[in-house]
Design an enzyme around this catalytic site. Structure first.
Site, PDB file in Angstrom:
ATOM      1  N   THR A 188       0.843  -1.193   0.000  1.00 13.88           N
ATOM      2  CA  THR A 188       0.000   0.000   0.000  1.00 13.88           C
ATOM      3  C   THR A 188       0.880   1.245   0.000  1.00 13.88           C
ATOM      4  OG1 THR A 188      -0.116   0.079   2.416  1.00 13.88           O
ATOM      5  CG2 THR A 188      -1.812  -1.203   1.293  1.00 13.88           C
ATOM      6  N   GLU A 333      -5.502  -2.910  -1.835  1.00 14.66           N
ATOM      7  CA  GLU A 333      -6.124  -4.150  -1.365  1.00 14.66           C
ATOM      8  C   GLU A 333      -7.228  -4.638  -2.301  1.00 14.66           C
ATOM      9  OE1 GLU A 333      -5.527  -1.397   0.351  1.00 14.66           O
ATOM     10  OE2 GLU A 333      -4.908  -1.802   2.413  1.00 14.66           O
ATOM     11  N   LYS A 440     -13.229  16.406  13.105  1.00 13.47           N
ATOM     12  CA  LYS A 440     -14.305  16.199  14.078  1.00 13.47           C
ATOM     13  C   LYS A 440     -14.498  17.463  14.899  1.00 13.47           C
ATOM     14  CE  LYS A 440     -13.569  11.242  14.156  1.00 13.47           C
ATOM     15  NZ  LYS A 440     -12.125  10.929  14.009  1.00 13.47           N
ATOM     16  N   TRP A 445     -18.975  15.598  12.075  1.00 11.47           N
ATOM     17  CA  TRP A 445     -17.905  15.317  11.130  1.00 11.47           C
ATOM     18  C   TRP A 445     -17.930  16.290   9.960  1.00 11.47           C
ATOM     19  CZ3 TRP A 445     -17.120   9.344  10.231  1.00 11.47           C
ATOM     20  CH2 TRP A 445     -16.842   8.740  11.484  1.00 11.47           C
TER      21      TRP A 445
HETATM   22  N1  LIG Z   1     -11.417   8.447  -6.134  1.00 15.06           N
HETATM   23  C1  LIG Z   1     -11.020   8.499  -4.864  1.00 15.06           C
HETATM   24  N2  LIG Z   1     -11.549   9.416  -4.019  1.00 15.06           N
HETATM   25  C2  LIG Z   1     -11.170   9.505  -2.740  1.00 15.06           C
HETATM   26  N3  LIG Z   1     -10.230   8.720  -2.202  1.00 15.06           N
HETATM   27  C3  LIG Z   1      -9.666   7.799  -2.992  1.00 15.06           C
HETATM   28  C4  LIG Z   1     -10.022   7.625  -4.338  1.00 15.06           C
HETATM   29  N4  LIG Z   1      -9.304   6.620  -4.831  1.00 15.06           N
HETATM   30  C5  LIG Z   1      -8.536   6.161  -3.843  1.00 15.06           C
HETATM   31  N5  LIG Z   1      -8.723   6.869  -2.726  1.00 15.06           N
HETATM   32  C6  LIG Z   1      -8.038   6.728  -1.432  1.00 15.06           C
HETATM   33  O1  LIG Z   1      -6.883   5.929  -1.614  1.00 15.06           O
HETATM   34  C7  LIG Z   1      -6.922   4.815  -0.742  1.00 15.06           C
HETATM   35  C8  LIG Z   1      -6.206   3.646  -1.345  1.00 15.06           C
HETATM   36  O2  LIG Z   1      -4.897   4.041  -1.667  1.00 15.06           O
HETATM   37  P1  LIG Z   1      -3.667   3.049  -1.683  1.00 15.06           P
HETATM   38  O3  LIG Z   1      -4.097   1.656  -1.659  1.00 15.06           O
HETATM   39  O4  LIG Z   1      -2.818   3.515  -2.822  1.00 15.06           O
HETATM   40  O5  LIG Z   1      -2.845   3.297  -0.340  1.00 15.06           O
HETATM   41  P2  LIG Z   1      -3.140   4.266   0.838  1.00 15.06           P
HETATM   42  O6  LIG Z   1      -4.440   3.916   1.456  1.00 15.06           O
HETATM   43  O7  LIG Z   1      -3.007   5.650   0.290  1.00 15.06           O
HETATM   44  O8  LIG Z   1      -1.935   3.943   1.809  1.00 15.06           O
HETATM   45  P3  LIG Z   1      -1.962   3.115   3.196  1.00 15.06           P
HETATM   46  O9  LIG Z   1      -3.078   2.130   3.123  1.00 15.06           O
HETATM   47  O10 LIG Z   1      -0.648   2.463   3.235  1.00 15.06           O
HETATM   48  O11 LIG Z   1      -2.154   4.150   4.229  1.00 15.06           O
HETATM   49  C9  LIG Z   1      -8.390   4.586  -0.479  1.00 15.06           C
HETATM   50  O12 LIG Z   1      -8.599   3.897   0.707  1.00 15.06           O
HETATM   51  C10 LIG Z   1      -8.919   6.014  -0.449  1.00 15.06           C
HETATM   52  O13 LIG Z   1      -8.729   6.580   0.816  1.00 15.06           O
HETATM   53 MG   LIG Z   2      -4.958   2.231   2.551  1.00 12.32          MG
END
Ligand SMILES: Nc1ncnc2c1ncn2[C@@H]1O[C@H](COP(=O)(O)OP(=O)(O)OP(=O)(O)O)[C@@H](O)[C@H]1O
Ligand SMILES: [Mg+2]
Ligand SMILES: Nc1ncnc2c1ncn2[C@@H]1O[C@H](COP(=O)(O)OP(=O)(O)OP(=O)(O)O)[C@@H](O)[C@H]1O
Ligand SMILES: [Mg+2]
Lengths: 543, 543
Positions: A188, A333, A440, A445
C-alpha cells in the site's frame, strides 16, 4: 446431490493474457519513452517472445516458483516483460515505488524477501546504496543494454537485462498451475502508516482485467491507444498491463517523463486516446496545456482516481479539453478497482450540472465487487445518499489478508477500507473522507474532501488540503492549506468568503495558510499525516 | 514451493449476477410481450425478488440440489425468473426447444431426467400430450396466472406459476457453493444428428458473461436496451440473460411474436438499441421494413450468428438501415460464443469493401477461447487465411464431455467443432462449411457457404442453400436450392451466370432448383440433412 458442470477446467493464467495478445494482436505496437531518452517500439508478439526468454533467464539464475522478484522501474516495455516473465513462470512480481524513502524501499524488499531486483538505469544508484541492507537479494539486473551499464558499482555480478534476455532461445512453454497461486505483490502507499503487502493471484488478476475493461467500467478496447500515467509500481498501473493484453490495444509508456510538457507531447505524437492517473499528475498537464493554449487531438477519455478528483478538474478536462473523466475509487487491497463513475441510461436527459454532480462521485461498484457501509457498531446503513459510514467491500479481487500478517483484517468476511462513504439509492458511492482524515468539530464530522473541492474551484487555487487543527472549544476545526496558481492572488478572507452558500456555514474553514508546496506521498497523494504534523501548533484565529 | 495469493476466494455464482443487478440497477425495466398478448413491465429488483420466491417454491415442491428443471418457454420475464430461481438455488435449468419434433422433446426430457417442467401457456398442449412419455416429470408448472390456467388436462396436479411464486414470502438467501456445480443444460440443435447435452457450470456461465460483454465482443452496457430475438432455449439466448444482469441493462422480451411486423413494432415502441439472432429471423424483419419503407430510430447494433450470415444481409442492415452487424460464430458446446467479427484499429482507413470483407468473416476469438485448425492427420495448420482445416477450440466455457456420454469428444485436449475453417494472420476465423456439408467435387472441396453468399447477393433471391448432388464423374457437384423473393423473377441460367467472376469457375453450381420454402431446423438453420434427402435422386444436367 449436486450435479457438476461438464466444462473444461482451465485455470485463469496471467500468461494466457499475453499469448492471446501475441496471437491475435501480435503486430499491435508497444511504444516506450525510455530512460535512455529515445523512443522504443515493439509489439505484443515481441513482448511475448522476450517474456519467454526472460522466464528462461530467471530459471537459469536459479530462481524458483514462488520466489519474489522485485522491480524498481518506470512504465516501459522491459517492465512489462518483467511482469509477464516473472508471473507467467510462477514467480511473484513485486513492484516497488522508487519514490519511497530509501529505508522504506529496503524495508519492503526485506519484508518480501526479494531474491532478485530489476532496476531502471536512473534508479540504480538507489539500489547500489541499499544493496548492503537487502541480504535476500542475490541478483541485481539493470534494465538496459550493455552499452549503458553502470561503470562502477559496489554490487558484485551486476547483471545486464538485455544480455540476460538475448542469451536465451525463447524455447519455453508457459506452465499451467493452480490459478490461486500468487502472481504479484504490491505494498500500500503508506499514506496512513506503514505499507502493507497485498498478494494477488492469477485468478484475481484475470477477473479484475475482465471487469475493468467492461463498457460500464473503463471501456477500453482494441481501438484504443492507452497511455498509463499511473506507474506500474502503483497497484500494477491499475491493472492496465493485464487489461491491455486481454484486449490487445496499443500501449504507450511514458517512462519517468511525467511533467506536463513531456506528457502532452507524447499524447499528441503517439495519438493516445485513453489514459489513467492520480489527480496531481493532471494538474501539471492541464497547466501546461492552458498556458500554451494547447488542445488534445486524439485524447478522449481518462480514468482519475487514487485520491478524490476535484469536480473542478473534471469540468476543466471535459469543458475546456473535451476529455471525458471517469472518476474511480480503488485501493491496493482491491487490485485496485472498486467503483467507477459512469452515468446510467436514465440520466441521459438530466441537465449538465446534475450529470456533473453524479460524475463527481466515486461511482458504482463493478460486478465482482460488493460494498456496504456500516456504523460504529457494525450496523449496516441504508443506501440513501445521506447516511455516512465505514465502507466495507468484498469480491474476487479483494485481499483476505496481508502478506506475513497473521491477524485477519476482515470484519465479518468484509474488508474494511478505512474510508467513510455514503451510497445513494442508485448505487453511487461517495467518499467523504478517510476515517483518519475526517475533521471532528464538536462531535460533528466535516469532510475534508468537500472543503478541498470548493477551494479547488477557485480560479487562484492550484492545490488545496483541508486538515484538522486543534481548537480549545470544538476539539478540531478545519484549516485550509493552499498553493496559489503562479501569478494569482487571493487572500484568506476572500477564500473563506468563497465558501458562502457552497457548504453549511459551520463547516467553513476557520483559517487559510498559504504555502509554496503541499507535501505528497510517493504515489502523489496529499500527505496529510505530514501536514497535520507541520501545523500541529497552528493557532486558529477563532481559538 | 509456490506461494499462494491472499485474495478472498468467492465462487463465481450465477445468483450474484442477479443480486448485483437488483442492487445497482434495480429500477431498470424488464419489458415482456406476453403469451397472453399484453405487455408486462417489471425491473431487475422485481425479477430478483420473484426469483427468490421461485427458489422457495421449488424447494417446497421437494426439488433438490442437482435436480433438473425443464423449461419450454419463449423469451419473457417468467422464463428469466426460472433461469435464476433454478440455477441460483443449485438446481439445473434445462431449456428445451418447443419447435423440436414432439418425440425429440420427450427424448430430451427423459435423457435429462427433468423432475419438473415449466411451460408457457401456448406450448402447454405439447406437454399435455407428451406427459405420459415423460415419467421423470413430477410437476408441470404452467407459466401464467390462475385466470389463464388450462381448463382441461390429463395431467394431475397441474401447477400455476403465479400461485406458486406468490405463495412464498421471498425470505430466502441465495446459497453459495462450488462454482463448478452444474447451472444449466442445453442440447445441441440436432442439425447433424441427435441433440447432445452440454452441462454449463456457474463458473463457465459467469466467465462467458464477462467475455461476451467486452467492448471488442458484443459491447453491451447499461446504456443499451437489449432485445434478444434468439430464444432463451437456444444456448441460453447466447448468454444475454446473464450478461444483461451483469451490466444492468434494460431488457425487452418478444415472447413468441417473432414475425417481421411484430418485431419491428417492438423495436420501435421500446426503443431497442441492441439485438441478437440467427440470419433467418432477420430476413423477415428486413423484408417487412423494406416493403413498408420503414427505418429504425434507435436500433444500432446486432449480433448475427448460429449460421453463416450472408454478406448481403450485413450490407443491407448497415447501408439501408444503419444497423451495425457483428457476425459471430458459436456452438452449444461453447456456451455459445467463440468468435465475433470486429475491425481492428489498423483497419480504420481501409476502403469500405475491404472492411466489409473482414466483417463478413466469423471473426476473432475472444479472450478465454483458444482456436486452432488441424488437417486430417491432426497436424496443426498455419494461420495464413488459406489453409482450411478442422476447427478445434478450448477454453473456460467449452464442454469437456457431453451429458451422460462416456466417450470424451476431445481430441488431444481440444474440442473438435465439426466445422471447417481458415484463420488469417490477424486471427480472423472464417467457416467454409460444416465438415458434413462440404461439397466434395473430384477430391476438391467446395464451400457451400460461399455459394450461398453469392446467391443471397442476387436481388431476386430470398433464401438459398447449396448442397452436394450426386455426379457420376465428380462424385459430388453443387446444386443450388432457391426461394425467390415475392414477385421477383430469375432463371436458373441467370443465377448460374451471376457467379461469373465471383468464385472460381469450377465451383459454380451445376444446377438451380426453385422451391417455395427451404426447410429449417428448430433453431432456424437450413436443414441440409433434409434437403440432401429431398434431392438425393436429383439428376444434374451435367451428369
Ligand atoms: N477516487 C477516490 N476518491 C477519494 N479517495 C480515494 C479515491 N481513490 C482512492 N482513494 C483513497 O486511496 C486509498 C487507497 O490508496 P492506496 O491503496 O494507494 O494506499 P493508501 O491507502 O493511500 O496507503 P496506506 O493504506 O498504506 O495508508 C483509499 O482507501 C482512499 O482513501
Ligand atoms: Mg490504505
Ligand atoms: N456465424 C456462423 N457461420 C457459420 N456457421 C455457424 C455460425 N454460427 C454457428 N454456426 C454453425 O452452428 C453450429 C453450432 O450450432 P448448434 O450448437 O446450435 O447446433 P448444431 O451444430 O446446429 O446441431 P448439432 O450439433 O446437434 O448437429 C456450428 O458448429 C456451426 O456449424
Ligand atoms: Mg453441432
Amino acid at each position: 446431490m449436486s450435479l457438476m458442470g461438464q466444462m473444461m477446467h482451465m485455470p485463469l493464467m496471467i500468461s494466457s493474457l499475453l499469448t492471446h495478445a501475441a496471437r491475435h494482436n501480435g503486430d499491435v505496437e508497444i511504444v516506450s519513452k525510455r530512460v535512455e531518452g529515445d523512443m522504443h517500439r515493439t509489439n505484443w508478439a515481441g513482448i511475448e517472445q522476450r517474456s519467454r526468454k526472460l522466464a528462461q533467464a530467471l530459471e537459469r539464475l536459479g530462481l524458483k516458483t514462488g520466489d519474489r522478484v522485485g522491480t524498481l522501474a518506470w512504465n516501459g516495455y522491459r517492465h512489462l516483460e518483467t511482469y509477464y516473465g516473472v508471473s507467467g513462470s510462477g514467480m511473484v512480481c513485486h513492484t516497488i515505488n522508487p519514490r519511497l524513502f530509501p529505508q522504506q524501499v529496503a524495508w519492503i524488499v526485506n519484508d518480501a524477501e526479494d531474491k532478485a531486483i530489476f532496476v531502471d538505469l536512473n534508479i540504480f544508484p538507489l539500489v547500489d546504496k541499499l544493496a548492503p541492507m537487502m541480504p535476500s537479494v542475490k541478483h541485481v539486473v539493470v534494465m538496459c543494454g550493455r552499452e549503458h551499464m553502470p561503470k562502477e558499482s559496489s554490487i558484485p555480478n551486476l547483471l545486464c537485462y538485455e544480455e540476460l534476455v538475448e542469451a536465451e532461445d525463447g524455447n519455453y512453454q508457459w506452465p499451467t498451475f493452480d490459478e490461486n497461486t500468487a502472481a504479484s505483490i504490491c505494498y500500500t502507499s503508506g499514506t496512513t502508516g506503514n505499507p502493507k503487502g497485498a498478494v494477488y493471484s492469477h485468478r484475481s488478476t484475470v477477473l479484475h482485467a475482465y471487469a475493468s475493461a467492461m463498457p460500464d467500467a473503463m471501456s477500453v478496447s482494441s481501438q484504443d491507444t492507452v497511455l498509463p500515467v499511473v506507474p506500474m509500481f502503483h497497484v500494477n498501473a491499475w491493472g492496465l498491463p493485464y487489461a491491455s493484453a486481454m484486449i490487445g490495444c496499443r500501449l504507450v509508456f511514458p517512462g519517468h517523463h511525467l511533467d506536463g510538457a513531456s506528457l502532452y507531447n507524447l499524447f499528441e505524437q503517439e495519438k493516445v486516446t485513453f489514459s489513467a492517473g492520480v489527480p496531481t499528475i493532471w494538474l501539471g498537464l492541464i497547466n501546461h496545456a492552458k498556458q500554451n493554449n494547447l488542445k488534445f487531438s486524439t485524447f478522449k477519455r481518462t480514468v482519475i482516481g487514487g485520491s478524490a478528483c476535484p469536480p473542478a478538474m473534471i469540468k476543466t478536462l471535459q469543458d475546456d479539453f473535451g476529455v471525458e473523466v471517469i472518476h474511480a475509487w480503488g485501493m491496493t487491497e482491491l487490485s485496485p478497482l472498486g467503483t467507477l463513475s459512469r452515468l446510467k441510461a436514465k440520466h441521459a436527459d438530466l441537465p449538465k450540472d446534475q450529470k456533473e454532480a453524479i460524475l463527481a462521485k466515486q461511482g458504482k461498484g463493478i460486478y465482482g465487487i460488493d460494498m456496504r457501509i456500516v456504523d460504529g457498531d457494525g450496523k449496516v446503513l441504508p443506501w440513501d445518499g445521506k447516511a455516512a459510514g465505514d465502507l466495507e467491500v468484498r469480491g474476487h479481487w479483494v485481499i483476505s489478508s496481508y502478506f506475513k500478517m497473521d491477524k485477519s483484517p476482515l470484519h465479518d468476511g468484509w474488508f474494511p477500507t478505512g474510508d467513510v462513504a455514503t451510497i445513494d439509492p442508485d448505487g453511487y458511492m461517495q467518499i467523504t473522507d478517510r476515517s483518519k482524515d475526517v475533521i471532528k468539530s464538536g462531535g460533528e464530522w466535516i469532510s475534508s474532501i468537500d472543503l478541498e473541492n470548493v477551494a479547488m474551484a477557485h480560479p487562484a487555487v492550484h492545490e488545496a488540503a483541508a486538515i484538522a487543527a486543534f481548537h480549545p472549544k470544538w476539539d478540531e476545526r478545519p484549516l485550509l492549506v493552499v498553493v496559489k496558481k503562479p501569478g494569482a492572488e487571493v487572500t484568506a478572507a476572500e477564500l473563506i468568503a468563497f465558501y458562502d452558500g457552497k457548504i453549511p456555514k459551520w463547516q467553513t474553514p476557520d483559517d487559510v495558510v498559504f504555502v509554496d508546496e503541499i507535501p505528497h506521498t510517493a504515489t502523489g497523494k496529499i500527505y496529510k499525516l505530514k501536514l497535520r504534523e507541520t501545523f500541529k501548533d497552528h493557532k486558529l484565529p477563532t481559538a
